[in-house]
Design an enzyme around this catalytic site. Structure first.
Site, short mmCIF file in Angstrom:
data_model
loop_
_atom_site.label_atom_id
_atom_site.label_comp_id
_atom_site.label_asym_id
_atom_site.label_seq_id
_atom_site.Cartn_x
_atom_site.Cartn_y
_atom_site.Cartn_z
N ASN A 13 0.83 -1.23 0.00
CA ASN A 13 0.00 0.00 0.00
C ASN A 13 0.86 1.27 0.00
O ASN A 13 0.46 2.30 0.53
CB ASN A 13 -1.00 0.01 1.18
CG ASN A 13 -2.08 1.10 1.09
OD1 ASN A 13 -2.57 1.56 2.10
ND2 ASN A 13 -2.44 1.51 -0.10
N CYS A 15 3.06 1.74 -3.10
CA CYS A 15 3.46 1.96 -4.49
C CYS A 15 2.26 1.88 -5.44
O CYS A 15 1.76 2.88 -5.94
CB CYS A 15 4.52 0.95 -4.93
SG CYS A 15 6.07 1.09 -4.00
N ASP A 125 5.16 -5.26 -9.59
CA ASP A 125 5.60 -4.55 -8.39
C ASP A 125 6.84 -3.71 -8.72
O ASP A 125 7.89 -4.26 -9.06
CB ASP A 125 5.93 -5.60 -7.32
CG ASP A 125 6.29 -4.97 -5.99
OD1 ASP A 125 6.43 -3.73 -5.94
OD2 ASP A 125 6.41 -5.73 -5.01
P1 4NP Z 1 3.32 -2.18 -3.35
O1 4NP Z 1 4.91 -2.35 -3.39
O2 4NP Z 1 2.74 -3.53 -2.99
O3 4NP Z 1 2.99 -1.77 -4.75
O4 4NP Z 1 3.04 -1.10 -2.34
C1 4NP Z 1 5.65 -2.93 -2.36
C2 4NP Z 1 6.01 -2.15 -1.29
C3 4NP Z 1 6.78 -2.70 -0.28
C4 4NP Z 1 7.17 -4.03 -0.35
C5 4NP Z 1 6.79 -4.80 -1.43
C6 4NP Z 1 6.03 -4.24 -2.43
N1 4NP Z 1 7.98 -4.58 0.68
O5 4NP Z 1 8.42 -5.74 0.52
O6 4NP Z 1 8.25 -3.91 1.68
#
Ligand code: 4NP
Length: 154
Positions: A13, A15, A125
């Site tokens: 939550n 990106c 991601d």
């Molecule tokens: P999101 O991206 O799921 O698009 O917000 C990520 C943000 C942090 C992490 C992985 C994906 N993390 O491993 O901390």
């Protein structure tokens, strides 16, 4: 009919789902669509944090300030409070299905299923990649936002 209430869900939550929320809010406002929007993560590592600075910069490139957004983790109650929950990728969709309470009413789907020609695809991601990944994220979530607004306007 209830006003649409859309929840966008990724892993952290910070990106992808904040960008999906921002793109949808922008498209809905432009179209005069009255809808509620929020975002959440299936993971809890970043709860309370603002979006990744690269996501904030990408939104600002499109004239949208998301610095006030704060990460939260998805909860069972979300399945009753929202009309639609959109997973940004298939892993998160699987995790959401496992979390859904028996009395959940939200329609659960993969975000890019809403975009003609992109069904079944995940929004990659961008967290561990470079800045260019965030531009790709924006392009995909914007396409989805436009498609959602078209669909919800009927
Ligand atoms: P999101 O991206 O799921 O698009 O917000 C990520 C943000 C942090 C992490 C992985 C994906 N993390 O491993 O901390």
């Amino acid at each position: 009919m209830d006003k649409p209430a859309l929840l966008f869900v990724c892993l952290g939550n910070i990106c992808r789902s904040p960008l999906a929320e921002a793109a949808f809010r922008e498209a809905a406002t432009k179209a005069g669509l009255d809808a509620k929007a929020d975002s959440a993560g299936t993971g809890d590592w970043h709860v309370g944090n603002p979006p990744d600075r690269r996501a904030q910069a990408e939104a600002l490139r499109h004239g949208i300030d998301i610095s006030s957004y704060r990460a939260r983790q998805v909860s069972p109650d979300d399945f009753r409070r929202f009309t639609h929950i959109y997973a940004l990728d298939s892993n998160n969709l699987t995790n959401l299905r496992a979390l859904a309470p028996a009395d959940g009413t939200a329609k659960l789907a993969l975000l890019l299923d809403e975009v003609p020609g992109m069904a079944g695809r995940s929004v990659a991601d961008p967290y561990f990649g470079d800045d260019a990944g965030f531009a790709d994220t924006w392009r995909e979530v914007s396409l989805a936002a436009e498609a959602l607004v078209r669909e919800l306007r009927g």
